[in-house]
Write a protein that holds these residues in place. Sequence first.
Motif, PDB file in Angstrom:
ATOM      1  N   ALA A  22       0.814  -1.220   0.000  1.00  0.00           N
ATOM      2  CA  ALA A  22       0.000   0.000   0.000  1.00  0.00           C
ATOM      3  C   ALA A  22       0.845   1.268   0.000  1.00  0.00           C
ATOM      4  O   ALA A  22       0.562   2.206  -0.728  1.00  0.00           O
ATOM      5  N   GLY A  26       2.119   6.397  -4.328  1.00  0.00           N
ATOM      6  CA  GLY A  26       0.777   6.934  -4.136  1.00  0.00           C
ATOM      7  C   GLY A  26       0.748   7.898  -2.960  1.00  0.00           C
ATOM      8  O   GLY A  26       0.156   8.970  -3.028  1.00  0.00           O
ATOM      9  N   TYR A 104       2.993   4.106 -13.435  1.00  0.00           N
ATOM     10  CA  TYR A 104       3.686   4.074 -12.139  1.00  0.00           C
ATOM     11  C   TYR A 104       5.173   3.779 -12.329  1.00  0.00           C
ATOM     12  O   TYR A 104       6.035   4.355 -11.673  1.00  0.00           O
ATOM     13  N   MET A 225      -6.241   4.367  -4.925  1.00  0.00           N
ATOM     14  CA  MET A 225      -4.875   4.113  -5.398  1.00  0.00           C
ATOM     15  C   MET A 225      -3.945   3.870  -4.213  1.00  0.00           C
ATOM     16  O   MET A 225      -3.175   2.921  -4.175  1.00  0.00           O
ATOM     17  N   SER A 228      -4.370   0.596  -2.424  1.00  0.00           N
ATOM     18  CA  SER A 228      -4.244  -0.561  -3.337  1.00  0.00           C
ATOM     19  C   SER A 228      -5.577  -1.282  -3.556  1.00  0.00           C
ATOM     20  O   SER A 228      -5.628  -2.512  -3.615  1.00  0.00           O
TER      21      SER A 228
HETATM   22  N1  PHE Z   1      -0.918   1.659  -3.137  1.00  0.00           N
HETATM   23  C1  PHE Z   1       0.272   1.796  -3.902  1.00  0.00           C
HETATM   24  C2  PHE Z   1       0.828   3.195  -3.695  1.00  0.00           C
HETATM   25  O1  PHE Z   1       0.257   3.971  -3.001  1.00  0.00           O
HETATM   26  C3  PHE Z   1       0.049   1.501  -5.358  1.00  0.00           C
HETATM   27  C4  PHE Z   1      -0.596   0.160  -5.590  1.00  0.00           C
HETATM   28  C5  PHE Z   1      -1.845   0.100  -6.147  1.00  0.00           C
HETATM   29  C6  PHE Z   1       0.044  -1.000  -5.212  1.00  0.00           C
HETATM   30  C7  PHE Z   1      -2.472  -1.135  -6.329  1.00  0.00           C
HETATM   31  C8  PHE Z   1      -0.563  -2.242  -5.393  1.00  0.00           C
HETATM   32  C9  PHE Z   1      -1.833  -2.298  -5.956  1.00  0.00           C
HETATM   33  O2  PHE Z   1       1.834   3.552  -4.214  1.00  0.00           O
END
Ligand code: PHE
Length: 448
Positions: A22, A26, A104, A225, A228
Amino acid sequence: MKTKRIGFATRLGAIAATVGSAVGLGNIWRFPYEAGQNGGGAFIIVYIACVALLGIPVMLSEFIIGRSTHSNMKGALRKLAPKSSIYLMAYVCIAGAVMVLGFYSVVCGWVVEYICQAVAGNLQGHQPQDYSVMFSDFVGSPVRMVLFTVVFLAINFAVLLKGVQKGIERMSSIMMPLLFLLLVVFCVNSLMLPDAHKGLAFLFKPDFGALTWRGVVDAFGQAFMSLSLGVACLVTYASYFNDDTSLTRDAVVIASLDTLVAILAGIVIFPAVFSFGMQPEAGPKLVFEVLPAVFQQMAGGYVWAILFFVLLFFASLTSTISLSEIFITFLIEERNFSRRKAIWITAAVVGSLAVLCALSFNVLKSVTVFGMSIFDLFNYLSSNVFMLLGGLFTALFVGWFLDRRVIVEQLTNRGRLNVPVMNYLMFCLRYVAPVAVVFIFMQLVGII
Ligand code: PHE
């Protein structure tokens, strides 16, 4: 072929791995610039409300689906609703994951570039405004952009090919607390800058006039986001959780830690933005302009910069590993590919999308869809469409279709735990989620 599924050894192991997925770009890159573009305080209030009303309930839904079936999203939906075609939802989640990876990994490439710049000492000794020029020069160069994106992806897929992702996850359980500590140090530093109070006022004094409906949906998308959600990632994690893990407690702990990291990043960035006379609404480049300016005025800035970008690199890598696994597992289970082949195919698909996104800052700058560059389009679609819809449909499935006994069994660990939040959860899943879907749809088609 039946593989034995091994659970996490400890409750902390489960939480650490999920937090590792997570916490990433993001929180540290996306949250500050989204807040900056949407007026600061008001955005944060909507964000926190969204975490409480939708984020935690959707996370719990993914946990319930994963742990009750011990399968990935598609298998789980097939088991839970054998006669319906609801399992098709899994494809939306998988497409969302691939799309997130596309943009990303470009930003992960920026982190690699900034590690190199920090080591070379190039982040030291400039005026704050120079960092903006430095960033524009970098993204304007197709060679450097593609190179660093590819370097990052090569590391990501090498980890997966060598099967050392567990090692990376273990490393991240040391790196994450370190990153957290570093953010606290940077917060203290930022709060001591001249005019820091202006940044704090921007962050915490809500000005709802500055927030548009689009900003509200951005806050929702950002929450999904950051946590996750909506890409079936947490379904897979939860399929490995032990039976005595309290899903409710873990979801609350994970969501709180994740939100705390994002807010800490905001407290590092905005006092500095106002102190250095930078623009809060600078967009995706915000953090990459502001942080070097912060480091260079700190004692030992050279070391702080390297340490920070290296830790951010690991935080991002644990996120991209978990995102890559979603498509890899799909290819293995649905197409019967060997793991090696599945990894190579994923690398090719993600690599092509990421190169397109990297080039959209320079040679493909003039290519726009709905007025957005390819990078912006991927960034927008993945959070505001794929993750939101994937997550909210998961919520509706659990709220309206899943046998209530499964929910109670999972939340109470077969009657062993007392779960006082059941009514709250069901209210959010049954009523708040559909209202959110309608609202997001109206914003998407331009009715509001
Ligand atoms: N939550 C992660 C972040 O904040 C991004 C992510 C999204 C990872 C979905 C895994 C699945 O950077």
